[in-house]
Design a protein around this motif. Structure first.
Motif, PDB file in Angstrom:
ATOM      1  N   GLY A   3       0.802  -1.224   0.000  1.00 35.08           N
ATOM      2  CA  GLY A   3       0.000   0.000   0.000  1.00 35.08           C
ATOM      3  C   GLY A   3       0.831   1.268   0.000  1.00 35.08           C
ATOM      4  O   GLY A   3       2.053   1.246   0.200  1.00 35.08           O
ATOM      5  N   ASN A 135      -3.385   5.290  -0.249  1.00 36.08           N
ATOM      6  CA  ASN A 135      -4.507   4.541   0.322  1.00 36.08           C
ATOM      7  C   ASN A 135      -4.900   5.100   1.676  1.00 36.08           C
ATOM      8  O   ASN A 135      -6.039   4.983   2.110  1.00 36.08           O
ATOM      9  CB  ASN A 135      -4.138   3.061   0.490  1.00 36.08           C
ATOM     10  N   ALA A 265      -3.223   0.176   4.553  1.00 33.24           N
ATOM     11  CA  ALA A 265      -3.046   0.585   3.153  1.00 33.24           C
ATOM     12  C   ALA A 265      -2.949  -0.637   2.239  1.00 33.24           C
ATOM     13  O   ALA A 265      -3.298  -0.578   1.063  1.00 33.24           O
ATOM     14  CB  ALA A 265      -1.792   1.449   3.011  1.00 33.24           C
TER      15      ALA A 265
END
Ligand code: ATP
Length: 306
Positions: A3, A135, A265
């Motif tokens: 992420g 994210n 994330a």
């Protein structure tokens, strides 16, 4: 972990003196050891998220003094994917003067926030491109609050999840809890947020419910070696701490928050992410120095112990 985490927060220079006991007013005493290193919750959490495997973009503000180059050099060699350091014309780089008592590990700290409290709305607005491709946005309360608030609003407008580590506690946070997806107070901050004194798991549950009543969606109360309490989707879950040979617990919270953001994330559930963050933080307390974080592979080995 794959992420992308955007982190807005403080960069401080930590100046540490290890002493047998704290000096009294007017007294000079000789320290046993001293060090000068990177600190600030933002920088520590960025280091943690990066070591945990996330692609990190870190935004902070320093001064135009001898410490700004130090900040730049640290971040450039840290493995953090990208960063943006603004420079204040008037305020110096934030710094923390820390005494650590060698007898009992207790510390005494004076922080001067300096440039960390001078982020402008234009500087926050220029986070847009990086934020849009992230994210998660991870923030704390060491910057001027209007800047943090603007960053949270921007993240929400862009559909980016907001994780708030409400440290050090400030009542400002009470007005904007609805902008936060996951709030991660420690016991002290959770008590101040909720008005419920936390002494055990039962009172921590009551505090989490009171924080939700104030508008929070998902809550994680970290409780040191007693682990972490999650409240999500009307359910509680206790994540016990991983056993650790504790050397230096300062920065446990930063380790936990950075690793949590990295795991969220990556798409992990809150319980999975909090377990990963607990394993990561348990390794961090075994290392000296608040910004000294473990490596991803060590975390995987520790997770396998549960
Ligand atoms: P600090 O302000 O000292 O950086 P904090 O008060 O923000 O820390 P803590 O609640 O002390 O944060 O710790 C965060 C998490 O780190 C805990 O929920 C736990 O998972 C882990 N942790 C902390 N201390 C220990 C320890 N002694 N052994 C194992 N894990 C620990």
């Amino acid at each position: 972990l794959r992420g992308k985490v955007c982190i807005l927060g403080a960069f401080n220079v930590d100046i540490v003196a290890w002493v047998h006991r704290f000096p009294r007013g007017g007294e000079s005493l000789l320290a046993q050891r001293s060090s000068l290193g990177p600190g600030g919750k933002g920088a520590n959490q960025a280091m943690a998220a990066s070591r945990a495997g996330a692609q990190v973009h870190f935004v902070a503000k320093v001064g135009k003094d001898q410490f700004s180059q130090f900040a730049f050099d640290h971040l450039a060699s840290s493995g953090i994917h990208s960063f943006r350091l603004y420079q204040s014309e008037r305020e110096p780089t934030g710094n923390a003067l820390i005494y650590v008592s060698q007898d009992d590990g207790e510390n005494m700290i004076a922080i001067y926030s300096g440039a960390n409290k001078t982020l402008s709305s234009d500087e926050i607005a220029s986070m847009s491109p990086e934020l849009a491709s992230s994210n998660v946005l991870l923030v704390q309360l060491e910057n001027n609050f209007d800047a943090t608030l603007n960053a949270m609003k921007l993240a929400r407008a862009l559909g980016v999840q907001v994780i708030m580590n409400p440290a050090p506690f400030s009542p400002d946070i009470l007005g904007c809890i609805d902008l936060i997806d996951i709030i991660t107070p420690n016991e002290t901050e959770a008590s101040l947020l909720s008005g419920v004194e936390i002494t055990d798991l039962e009172s921590a549950r009551a505090a989490a419910l009171a924080i939700v009543a104030r508008g929070a969606r998902r809550v994680i109360i970290t409780m040191g070696s007693r682990g972490a309490l999650i409240y999500d989707n009307q359910q509680f879950q206790h994540i016990p701490a991983f056993p650790a040979l504790s050397v230096d617990t300062t920065g446990a919270g930063d380790a936990f928050n950075g690793a949590l953001a990295a795991a969220i994330a990556d798409g992990q559930t809150l319980a999975q992410a909090a377990t990963f963050a607990s394993a990561f933080a348990s390794l961090a307390v075994e290392r000296e120095g608040a910004s000294n974080m473990p490596a991803y592979q060590q975390v995987i080995s520790r997770l396998a112990l549960r």
